[in-house]
Scaffold this motif. Structure first.
Motif, PDB file in Angstrom:
ATOM      1  N   LYS A   1       3.552-100.239 -21.302  1.00 24.76           N
ATOM      2  CA  LYS A   1       2.785 -99.057 -22.243  1.00 24.76           C
ATOM      3  C   LYS A   1       1.589 -99.175 -22.307  1.00 24.76           C
TER       4      LYS A   1
ATOM      5  N   ILE B   1       6.402 -87.995 -15.739  1.00 22.33           N
ATOM      6  CA  ILE B   1       5.019 -87.963 -16.681  1.00 22.33           C
ATOM      7  C   ILE B   1       4.210 -86.759 -15.047  1.00 22.33           C
TER       8      ILE B   1
ATOM      9  N   ILE C   1       5.900 -90.127 -24.744  1.00 23.86           N
ATOM     10  CA  ILE C   1       4.970 -90.320 -23.603  1.00 23.86           C
ATOM     11  C   ILE C   1       4.538 -88.840 -23.831  1.00 23.86           C
ATOM     12  N   ARG C   2       3.091 -88.547 -24.090  1.00 19.60           N
ATOM     13  CA  ARG C   2       2.460 -87.347 -23.914  1.00 19.60           C
ATOM     14  C   ARG C   2       1.485 -87.477 -23.502  1.00 19.60           C
ATOM     15  N   LYS C   3       0.844 -86.277 -23.050  1.00 20.20           N
ATOM     16  CA  LYS C   3       0.050 -85.695 -22.406  1.00 20.20           C
ATOM     17  C   LYS C   3      -1.805 -85.432 -23.422  1.00 20.20           C
TER      18      LYS C   3
ATOM     19  N   LEU D   1      -2.984 -91.652 -21.536  1.00 18.06           N
ATOM     20  CA  LEU D   1      -2.144 -91.331 -22.127  1.00 18.06           C
ATOM     21  C   LEU D   1      -1.613 -91.515 -23.352  1.00 18.06           C
ATOM     22  N   GLN D   2      -1.036 -90.243 -23.940  1.00 14.12           N
ATOM     23  CA  GLN D   2      -0.806 -90.998 -25.814  1.00 14.12           C
ATOM     24  C   GLN D   2       0.655 -91.694 -25.746  1.00 14.12           C
ATOM     25  N   VAL D   3       0.719 -93.269 -26.383  1.00 15.62           N
ATOM     26  CA  VAL D   3       2.307 -93.774 -26.171  1.00 15.62           C
ATOM     27  C   VAL D   3       2.947 -94.689 -27.043  1.00 15.62           C
TER      28      VAL D   3
ATOM     29  N   GLU E   1       5.621 -84.688 -22.877  1.00 16.22           N
ATOM     30  CA  GLU E   1       6.510 -85.057 -23.560  1.00 16.22           C
ATOM     31  C   GLU E   1       6.586 -85.446 -22.990  1.00 16.22           C
TER      32      GLU E   1
ATOM     33  N   LEU F   1       0.309 -97.251 -19.316  1.00 14.24           N
ATOM     34  CA  LEU F   1      -0.365 -95.714 -19.325  1.00 14.24           C
ATOM     35  C   LEU F   1      -1.189 -95.483 -20.429  1.00 14.24           C
ATOM     36  N   SER F   2      -0.798 -96.439 -21.125  1.00  9.84           N
ATOM     37  CA  SER F   2      -2.310 -96.021 -22.927  1.00  9.84           C
ATOM     38  C   SER F   2      -4.119 -96.176 -22.283  1.00  9.84           C
TER      39      SER F   2
END
Length: 244
Positions: A212, A185, A241-243, A220-222, A191, A215-216
């Motif tokens: 998950k 990340i 996983i998206r920033k 972060l978008q998971v 991503e 990270l959420s």
């Protein structure tokens, strides 16, 4: 990918480690075509982006992508070794894997490959393209030891990571997974995609849901996404996983 861990890293002031012994490395990879299905990618998803494949092993994603004008780099613990030595190791590894595959065929679905011979064609093709590209574009193949990477923050738009994280949950603990995912990340600007989410038996790794949630909680978008590829049974989804 290579199922070993222990090469030196470069950059960011980290302490160097001894070169990983070649005997401990399993140097087998997947083809560009396999990657596109594993990570649910279209060519337009990759155009104009800086991409990292980590760990890459003998995969041809960087090599074939480069032929198509894509900006892809590979990172793996094996790349401190000479290409010719890796080719010898890879050929032996593929031959052994195919010899043992007959006894384990029921663990796999054969829609993509057809049969063991078809699987072999992909493995040998990946190795051939990888070794040739390593010789022609060595700067695209960076040796490193996870969970540390010798790249600046946000260096790559997209990072793909196949057949390493979660697959070896019996050998690599939660802390290693957490540090490695956070490092991926760190060097991603947008991503990270990780495939698959099961171990070597096709059982969902217990670390997936733990990470998950973490990270959420970190903002972060998971997303867990089913992909159009399944070889090992139940290995048909990836973690995205998206920033924000």
């Amino acid at each position: 990918m290579t199922a070993a861990n222990g090469l030196r890293t470069r950059g960011r002031g980290r302490t160097s480690k001894p070169k990983q012994e070649l005997e401990r490395i399993i140097f087998i990879g997947r083809t560009f075509e396999e990657y596109m299905q594993m990570f649910d990618l279209q060519h337009e998803d990759l155009e104009g982006k800086s991409i990292l494949d980590c760990p890459s092993g003998a995969c041809s994603f960087t090599a074939v992508g480069g032929q198509q004008g894509l900006d892809i780099m590979s990172c793996d613990i094996a790349y401190d070794h000479a290409p010719d030595d890796l080719e010898t190791k890879g050929l032996a590894g593929i031959a052994h894997a195919l010899d043992t595959m007959e006894d384990a065929k029921d663990l796999f679905l054969w829609d993509f490959y057809g049969d063991v011979q078809g699987l072999g064609k992909h493995r040998y093709s990946a190795l051939e393209h990888c070794i040739r590209d390593m010789k022609n574009r060595p700067e695209r193949y960076v040796p490193a030891v996870l969970p540390s990477l010798p790249f600046q923050d946000k260096r790559f738009d997209l990072i793909v990571s196949a057949h390493f994280l979660f697959m070896y949950g019996d050998r690599l603990d939660l802390d290693f997974h957490r540090k490695t995912v956070n490092e991926l990340i760190r060097v991603a600007s947008h991503e990270v995609r990780i495939f698959p989410l099961v171990d070597l038996t096709g059982t969902r790794c217990e670390y997936v849901d733990m990470l998950k949630s973490e990270l959420s909680a970190a903002g972060l978008q998971v997303e867990e996404r089913v992909v159009p590829y399944e070889f090992l049974r139940h290995a048909n989804s990836m973690l995205v996983i998206r920033k924000r």
